[in-house]
Design a protein around this motif. Sequence first.
Motif, PDB file in Angstrom:
ATOM      1  N   LEU A 222       0.835  -1.210   0.000  1.00  0.00           N
ATOM      2  CA  LEU A 222       0.000   0.000   0.000  1.00  0.00           C
ATOM      3  C   LEU A 222       0.863   1.251   0.000  1.00  0.00           C
ATOM      4  O   LEU A 222       1.793   1.373   0.808  1.00  0.00           O
ATOM      5  N   LEU A 223       0.541   2.172  -0.890  1.00  0.00           N
ATOM      6  CA  LEU A 223       1.118   3.513  -0.882  1.00  0.00           C
ATOM      7  C   LEU A 223       0.051   4.490  -0.431  1.00  0.00           C
ATOM      8  O   LEU A 223      -1.042   4.525  -1.011  1.00  0.00           O
ATOM      9  N   LEU A 232      -4.471   6.170   9.153  1.00  0.00           N
ATOM     10  CA  LEU A 232      -4.799   5.245   8.067  1.00  0.00           C
ATOM     11  C   LEU A 232      -3.696   4.207   7.907  1.00  0.00           C
ATOM     12  O   LEU A 232      -3.989   3.015   7.714  1.00  0.00           O
ATOM     13  N   ALA A 233      -2.440   4.625   7.977  1.00  0.00           N
ATOM     14  CA  ALA A 233      -1.332   3.676   7.859  1.00  0.00           C
ATOM     15  C   ALA A 233      -1.385   2.635   8.971  1.00  0.00           C
ATOM     16  O   ALA A 233      -1.123   1.448   8.740  1.00  0.00           O
ATOM     17  N   VAL A 243       3.087  -0.887   4.291  1.00  0.00           N
ATOM     18  CA  VAL A 243       2.681   0.469   3.945  1.00  0.00           C
ATOM     19  C   VAL A 243       3.887   1.386   3.767  1.00  0.00           C
ATOM     20  O   VAL A 243       4.780   1.430   4.619  1.00  0.00           O
ATOM     21  N   LEU A 244       3.886   2.109   2.641  1.00  0.00           N
ATOM     22  CA  LEU A 244       4.743   3.282   2.489  1.00  0.00           C
ATOM     23  C   LEU A 244       3.819   4.482   2.484  1.00  0.00           C
ATOM     24  O   LEU A 244       2.911   4.567   1.639  1.00  0.00           O
ATOM     25  N   THR A 245       4.022   5.412   3.405  1.00  0.00           N
ATOM     26  CA  THR A 245       3.207   6.621   3.450  1.00  0.00           C
ATOM     27  C   THR A 245       4.138   7.821   3.342  1.00  0.00           C
ATOM     28  O   THR A 245       5.177   7.873   4.000  1.00  0.00           O
ATOM     29  N   VAL A 246       3.770   8.784   2.470  1.00  0.00           N
ATOM     30  CA  VAL A 246       4.638   9.930   2.213  1.00  0.00           C
ATOM     31  C   VAL A 246       3.928  11.222   2.581  1.00  0.00           C
ATOM     32  O   VAL A 246       2.709  11.354   2.436  1.00  0.00           O
ATOM     33  N   ALA A 270       6.533   2.441   6.684  1.00  0.00           N
ATOM     34  CA  ALA A 270       7.618   3.392   6.468  1.00  0.00           C
ATOM     35  C   ALA A 270       7.001   4.752   6.187  1.00  0.00           C
ATOM     36  O   ALA A 270       6.069   4.863   5.380  1.00  0.00           O
ATOM     37  N   VAL A 271       7.504   5.780   6.874  1.00  0.00           N
ATOM     38  CA  VAL A 271       7.026   7.146   6.685  1.00  0.00           C
ATOM     39  C   VAL A 271       8.174   7.969   6.107  1.00  0.00           C
ATOM     40  O   VAL A 271       9.239   8.061   6.718  1.00  0.00           O
TER      41      VAL A 271
END
Length: 441
Positions: A222-223, A232-233, A243-246, A270-271
Amino acid sequence: MTLSLTPDTSVRTAGRRPPVDAARWPDVARLPQASALRTAIARRIVERALAGLPLRIRHGDGPGRVPRPGNPRQEALPDGAPTLTLHDPAAFHRRIGADGLIGFGESYMAGEWDSDDLVRLLTVLATHVDDLVPAPLRRLRGLWAHRRPLRDRSTIEGARDNIHRHYDLSNELFTLFLDQSLTYSSALFDTLPATPDALTAAQHAKIDRLLDLAGVGPGTRLLEIGTGWGELAIRAAERGADVLTVTLSGEQRDLALRRIAEAGVAGRVAVELRDYREVEGRYDAVVSVEMIEAVGAEFWPAYFTALRRLLAPGGRVALQAITMPHDRMLATARTHTWISKYVFPGGLIPSPDALARESAAAGLHITDDDGFGDHYAETLRLWRERFVDDPGAVDALGFDRTFRRMWELYLAYSEAGFRARYLDVRQLRLVAADGDGEAPR
């Protein structure tokens, strides 16, 4: 927030209103330059427009008070009609004459007008927006509507600055009015009207519905574009997703990392501080919640192209987006508004037509589209009530009275937009139009 310098007169300290800090709020502390003729024309237009609306006008005791004869139409209004109290009518009309709706907002920040029911007043104005300016004068919009500053363009560098100016104000500020999930977007309630204790569950319901639309489950790559404060992450990781969240907000990233660790899912999330245009890889699901409003129309093609490029075969995109009617979007696309000046620089709320057009151009097909604007109105009401309930807590964080009035107006203005159905909020699912990203139903 944007504190742009403009030339003009003395700092406003007249009457009983506290003085405005001219160093922090130069355009609020000083009245704009405007000729007597322009101000008189503005007063005539405003008074004629307001006289025909279901609201009352009361002149306070401040400078510029001009007694007016009673208006029979307003005297016949029901008891629940909101009241617009002008403490300083001369300043109010001068600001509107010089700067239109920016002046209307700055006048409130300066304490030159108030209302006994701010949301209802703004809802009346939003509902009758087409009646406020006579049709022949709308063609002269360019005489008072300012163009958006070039510095607010959402280039990669500009987007970082725009996000910093809003989301990096203070994590503690947002904590004062958001619920414990720290979710800064519309909730999805079981029933309306909503109660304060229902907000966290409603935020989780909104998040879960988006994750369901994107098909997020065990092993999903998931991005998330736009981290917020990580809720949400966290919920996606609890489903077993990687999850990768940016985000572009350093303040949000730092708190999101702490919350993710406290939830025990740091190994799955990962943030990163990264622009959506700089993300690489392919993902089974891409989710973005109320992020497109900050992108700016100029960069919508880049945004949807990135969504398509990052989507793995069979993948899904789930978006939550605020929308407005297409004609309204076109009318405000290049206009510098009070919201863009003080609250959300660089962005533009899209129309459903724009979302469909831009996504299709990037090779994406909308399979689901559901609106729930009434739920955003209730979400904003709960936020606003929490914010105004404890002004001392806001002051303790270093924000002054002018900021409090600005933030209250922002929340009330937004709520009114949804109550008047000028605004809506939608959840959409998108897949690859060529079938490469077609998801099983």
